[in-house]
Design a protein around this motif. Structure first.
Motif, PDB file in Angstrom:
ATOM      1  N   PHE A  58     112.876 127.838  55.827  1.00 38.78           N
ATOM      2  CA  PHE A  58     111.901 126.780  55.565  1.00 38.78           C
ATOM      3  C   PHE A  58     110.646 127.041  56.371  1.00 38.78           C
ATOM      4  O   PHE A  58     110.639 127.790  57.359  1.00 38.78           O
ATOM      5  CB  PHE A  58     112.481 125.392  55.896  1.00 38.78           C
ATOM      6  CG  PHE A  58     112.546 125.065  57.362  1.00 38.78           C
ATOM      7  CD1 PHE A  58     111.631 124.184  57.937  1.00 38.78           C
ATOM      8  CD2 PHE A  58     113.529 125.625  58.191  1.00 38.78           C
ATOM      9  CE1 PHE A  58     111.690 123.870  59.284  1.00 38.78           C
ATOM     10  CE2 PHE A  58     113.596 125.312  59.528  1.00 38.78           C
ATOM     11  CZ  PHE A  58     112.675 124.423  60.083  1.00 38.78           C
ATOM     12  N   GLY A  59     109.570 126.429  55.943  1.00 38.97           N
ATOM     13  CA  GLY A  59     108.305 126.607  56.636  1.00 38.97           C
ATOM     14  C   GLY A  59     107.209 125.812  55.970  1.00 38.97           C
ATOM     15  O   GLY A  59     107.466 124.918  55.151  1.00 38.97           O
ATOM     16  N   TYR A  60     105.985 126.172  56.289  1.00 38.45           N
ATOM     17  CA  TYR A  60     104.813 125.385  55.891  1.00 38.45           C
ATOM     18  C   TYR A  60     103.895 126.259  55.039  1.00 38.45           C
ATOM     19  O   TYR A  60     103.656 127.430  55.353  1.00 38.45           O
ATOM     20  CB  TYR A  60     104.072 124.926  57.143  1.00 38.45           C
ATOM     21  CG  TYR A  60     103.076 123.817  56.953  1.00 38.45           C
ATOM     22  CD1 TYR A  60     103.488 122.486  56.900  1.00 38.45           C
ATOM     23  CD2 TYR A  60     101.717 124.087  56.853  1.00 38.45           C
ATOM     24  CE1 TYR A  60     102.567 121.458  56.753  1.00 38.45           C
ATOM     25  CE2 TYR A  60     100.791 123.061  56.708  1.00 38.45           C
ATOM     26  CZ  TYR A  60     101.216 121.755  56.654  1.00 38.45           C
ATOM     27  OH  TYR A  60     100.306 120.729  56.505  1.00 38.45           O
ATOM     28  N   ILE A  61     103.401 125.691  53.948  1.00 39.51           N
ATOM     29  CA  ILE A  61     102.470 126.411  53.080  1.00 39.51           C
ATOM     30  C   ILE A  61     101.050 125.902  53.321  1.00 39.51           C
ATOM     31  O   ILE A  61     100.799 124.694  53.339  1.00 39.51           O
ATOM     32  CB  ILE A  61     102.846 126.243  51.598  1.00 39.51           C
ATOM     33  CG1 ILE A  61     104.146 127.003  51.295  1.00 39.51           C
ATOM     34  CG2 ILE A  61     101.718 126.749  50.688  1.00 39.51           C
ATOM     35  CD1 ILE A  61     104.634 126.871  49.864  1.00 39.51           C
ATOM     36  N   TYR A  62     100.143 126.845  53.515  1.00 40.69           N
ATOM     37  CA  TYR A  62      98.730 126.492  53.672  1.00 40.69           C
ATOM     38  C   TYR A  62      97.897 127.552  52.960  1.00 40.69           C
ATOM     39  O   TYR A  62      98.414 128.583  52.521  1.00 40.69           O
ATOM     40  CB  TYR A  62      98.338 126.407  55.150  1.00 40.69           C
ATOM     41  CG  TYR A  62      98.405 127.723  55.894  1.00 40.69           C
ATOM     42  CD1 TYR A  62      97.264 128.495  56.087  1.00 40.69           C
ATOM     43  CD2 TYR A  62      99.613 128.197  56.402  1.00 40.69           C
ATOM     44  CE1 TYR A  62      97.326 129.699  56.762  1.00 40.69           C
ATOM     45  CE2 TYR A  62      99.677 129.399  57.076  1.00 40.69           C
ATOM     46  CZ  TYR A  62      98.532 130.150  57.256  1.00 40.69           C
ATOM     47  OH  TYR A  62      98.609 131.351  57.924  1.00 40.69           O
ATOM     48  N   MET A  63      96.634 127.274  52.803  1.00 36.01           N
ATOM     49  CA  MET A  63      95.754 128.241  52.183  1.00 36.01           C
ATOM     50  C   MET A  63      94.877 128.888  53.239  1.00 36.01           C
ATOM     51  O   MET A  63      94.063 128.222  53.879  1.00 36.01           O
ATOM     52  CB  MET A  63      94.865 127.620  51.098  1.00 36.01           C
ATOM     53  CG  MET A  63      94.011 128.677  50.357  1.00 36.01           C
ATOM     54  SD  MET A  63      92.848 127.974  49.167  1.00 36.01           S
ATOM     55  CE  MET A  63      93.959 127.485  47.852  1.00 36.01           C
ATOM     56  N   ASP A  64      95.067 130.168  53.415  1.00 34.75           N
ATOM     57  CA  ASP A  64      94.180 130.955  54.260  1.00 34.75           C
ATOM     58  C   ASP A  64      92.954 131.306  53.423  1.00 34.75           C
ATOM     59  O   ASP A  64      93.079 131.847  52.328  1.00 34.75           O
ATOM     60  CB  ASP A  64      94.904 132.221  54.723  1.00 34.75           C
ATOM     61  CG  ASP A  64      94.064 133.074  55.656  1.00 34.75           C
ATOM     62  OD1 ASP A  64      93.031 133.601  55.200  1.00 34.75           O
ATOM     63  OD2 ASP A  64      94.452 133.219  56.829  1.00 34.75           O
ATOM     64  N   GLU A  65      91.782 131.008  53.936  1.00 33.11           N
ATOM     65  CA  GLU A  65      90.573 131.161  53.145  1.00 33.11           C
ATOM     66  C   GLU A  65      90.392 132.581  52.616  1.00 33.11           C
ATOM     67  O   GLU A  65      89.963 132.797  51.492  1.00 33.11           O
ATOM     68  CB  GLU A  65      89.358 130.765  53.996  1.00 33.11           C
ATOM     69  CG  GLU A  65      88.207 130.219  53.187  1.00 33.11           C
ATOM     70  CD  GLU A  65      87.145 129.631  54.079  1.00 33.11           C
ATOM     71  OE1 GLU A  65      86.608 130.352  54.929  1.00 33.11           O
ATOM     72  OE2 GLU A  65      86.863 128.423  53.941  1.00 33.11           O
ATOM     73  N   GLN A  66      90.756 133.562  53.420  1.00 31.38           N
ATOM     74  CA  GLN A  66      90.593 134.947  53.010  1.00 31.38           C
ATOM     75  C   GLN A  66      91.827 135.500  52.315  1.00 31.38           C
ATOM     76  O   GLN A  66      91.725 136.194  51.311  1.00 31.38           O
ATOM     77  CB  GLN A  66      90.257 135.817  54.235  1.00 31.38           C
ATOM     78  CG  GLN A  66      88.908 135.510  54.846  1.00 31.38           C
ATOM     79  CD  GLN A  66      87.766 135.700  53.857  1.00 31.38           C
ATOM     80  OE1 GLN A  66      87.743 136.678  53.108  1.00 31.38           O
ATOM     81  NE2 GLN A  66      86.822 134.774  53.830  1.00 31.38           N
ATOM     82  N   ALA A  67      92.996 135.207  52.832  1.00 33.86           N
ATOM     83  CA  ALA A  67      94.231 135.822  52.319  1.00 33.86           C
ATOM     84  C   ALA A  67      94.870 135.046  51.180  1.00 33.86           C
ATOM     85  O   ALA A  67      95.699 135.588  50.449  1.00 33.86           O
ATOM     86  CB  ALA A  67      95.235 135.981  53.450  1.00 33.86           C
ATOM     87  N   GLY A  68      94.523 133.780  51.014  1.00 33.40           N
ATOM     88  CA  GLY A  68      95.111 132.988  49.948  1.00 33.40           C
ATOM     89  C   GLY A  68      96.281 132.151  50.421  1.00 33.40           C
ATOM     90  O   GLY A  68      96.432 131.868  51.619  1.00 33.40           O
ATOM     91  N   PRO A 126     101.732 120.004  61.295  1.00 31.39           N
ATOM     92  CA  PRO A 126     101.883 120.715  62.564  1.00 31.39           C
ATOM     93  C   PRO A 126     100.560 120.814  63.313  1.00 31.39           C
ATOM     94  O   PRO A 126      99.482 120.788  62.705  1.00 31.39           O
ATOM     95  CB  PRO A 126     102.390 122.094  62.137  1.00 31.39           C
ATOM     96  CG  PRO A 126     102.019 122.226  60.706  1.00 31.39           C
ATOM     97  CD  PRO A 126     102.012 120.851  60.130  1.00 31.39           C
ATOM     98  N   GLU A 127     100.639 120.939  64.616  1.00 31.16           N
ATOM     99  CA  GLU A 127      99.434 120.945  65.445  1.00 31.16           C
ATOM    100  C   GLU A 127      98.508 122.105  65.099  1.00 31.16           C
ATOM    101  O   GLU A 127      97.287 121.970  65.125  1.00 31.16           O
ATOM    102  CB  GLU A 127      99.822 121.005  66.927  1.00 31.16           C
ATOM    103  CG  GLU A 127     100.517 119.746  67.434  1.00 31.16           C
ATOM    104  CD  GLU A 127     100.823 119.819  68.916  1.00 31.16           C
ATOM    105  OE1 GLU A 127     100.382 120.807  69.550  1.00 31.16           O
ATOM    106  OE2 GLU A 127     101.474 118.908  69.442  1.00 31.16           O
ATOM    107  N   TRP A 128      99.072 123.251  64.779  1.00 27.22           N
ATOM    108  CA  TRP A 128      98.252 124.436  64.550  1.00 27.22           C
ATOM    109  C   TRP A 128      97.439 124.382  63.256  1.00 27.22           C
ATOM    110  O   TRP A 128      96.456 125.112  63.100  1.00 27.22           O
ATOM    111  CB  TRP A 128      99.118 125.693  64.512  1.00 27.22           C
ATOM    112  CG  TRP A 128     100.240 125.665  63.516  1.00 27.22           C
ATOM    113  CD1 TRP A 128     101.535 125.335  63.740  1.00 27.22           C
ATOM    114  CD2 TRP A 128     100.147 125.967  62.112  1.00 27.22           C
ATOM    115  NE1 TRP A 128     102.272 125.418  62.578  1.00 27.22           N
ATOM    116  CE2 TRP A 128     101.441 125.806  61.566  1.00 27.22           C
ATOM    117  CE3 TRP A 128      99.113 126.368  61.275  1.00 27.22           C
ATOM    118  CZ2 TRP A 128     101.722 126.027  60.222  1.00 27.22           C
ATOM    119  CZ3 TRP A 128      99.384 126.579  59.930  1.00 27.22           C
ATOM    120  CH2 TRP A 128     100.675 126.414  59.421  1.00 27.22           C
TER     121      TRP A 128
END
Length: 292
Positions: A58-68, A126-128
């Motif tokens: 399990f984990g967290y999905i986010y969008m990296d502006e450059q990597a997607g 998450p904080e990060w």
């Protein structure tokens, strides 16, 4: 005609492996794996496990502006007989960050149930994550990158929402034309794509990608004569070099001749496409699958 994948992503782990066709929803324990990752931005998700495996990743999905779209692995857990989620400390990163770029055909996921956040030692945000979404660029750049990343994930309807915003303000925004018409073509908005590309080619007559997309739009409209002319011009523009882009136009041109019932020309361009395609590339594998 099957559209070749134009965007190549970097490594992906076994629990998010790509499949040959669009993944189907799965039911595993109390989870229903029915969510595309593109609908899970800024959410905690669970990937399916193998039938003989104990743990879920399990984990967290986010969008990296450059990597997607990116999956940050939080760890692994198993479920006890009382349906408690038990963290597996041995499989949970401690002092390292493990990120994976998500491909357009990544397996469907399930959301982590809110009632189990405490057991997994996670919070809604998450904080990060704030630092990853703190962007110093202007609004046009943010919208363009989001459109680009949704295109890469083959979610062109979502991509066009953001690309439209940029187009309305500045149709000449750097890199916008290709992303915009790519989304239009994927959504069968061929007339719009043709209008934009005809003008774009006047300004950039040596841009091979424009001819590729314009040929695809004509092909989508079954305007075979204009598709032939466009693909041949695009191939000429690319000159003597052999690459995936030239090969892709050649195999599409071969398909046009096949639709027209011109078998000899189909074979001729199919062979050229194979000759120009880099070995082990996506376009090479596609050409081989057609029997060349």
């Amino acid at each position: 005609m099957k559209r070749l994948i134009l965007i190549v992503f970097i490594a992906i782990v076994h629990f998010a492996q790509a499949q040959q066709q669009h993944p189907r929803a799965m039911v595993d324990y109390d989870f229903i794996f029915d969510r595309p990752f593109t609908t899970c931005e800024k959410k905690w998700v669970i990937f399916p496990k193998a039938a003989d495996a104990k743990n879920y990743a399990f984990g967290y999905i986010y969008m990296d502006e450059q990597a997607g779209f990116t999956f940050r692995l939080q760890g692994a857990f198993y479920i006890d007989e009382d349906k408690n989620f038990i963290l597996d400390s041995a499989a949970t990163p401690k002092n390292s960050i493990t990120n994976y770029r998500l491909e357009s055909n990544t397996r469907l996921v399930a959301l982590v149930p809110l009632i189990h956040y405490a057991q997994l030692k996670i919070t809604a945000e998450p904080e990060w994550v704030k630092s990853y979404y703190t962007i110093s660029h202007d609004e046009a750049y943010r919208d363009f990158r989001r459109g680009f990343n949704f295109n890469a994930a083959r979610q062109c309807d979502s991509a066009l929402v953001y690309l439209e915003k940029v187009y309305q303000k500045n149709p000449n925004y750097s890199g916008l034309t290709f992303e915009f018409v790519y989304a239009c073509n994927e959504l069968n908005q061929y007339d719009r794509s043709i209008t934009i590309l005809q003008e774009a080619i006047k300004n950039e007559p040596d841009n091979g990608m424009f001819y590729r997309e314009l040929g695809y739009a004509y092909l989508g409209k079954k305007d075979y004569d204009d598709a032939i002319t466009t693909y041949q011009k695009g191939i000429d523009v690319l000159g003597d070099k052999a690459d995936s882009q030239k090969s892709e136009m050649a195999i599409n041109l071969a398909q046009v001749y096949k639709f027209k019932g011109e078998t000899d020309s189909y074979q001729e361009w199919g062979k050229k496409a194979k000759l120009w395609a880099p070995l082990n590339s996506a376009v090479y594998k596609h050409i081989v699958s057609l029997g060349f």
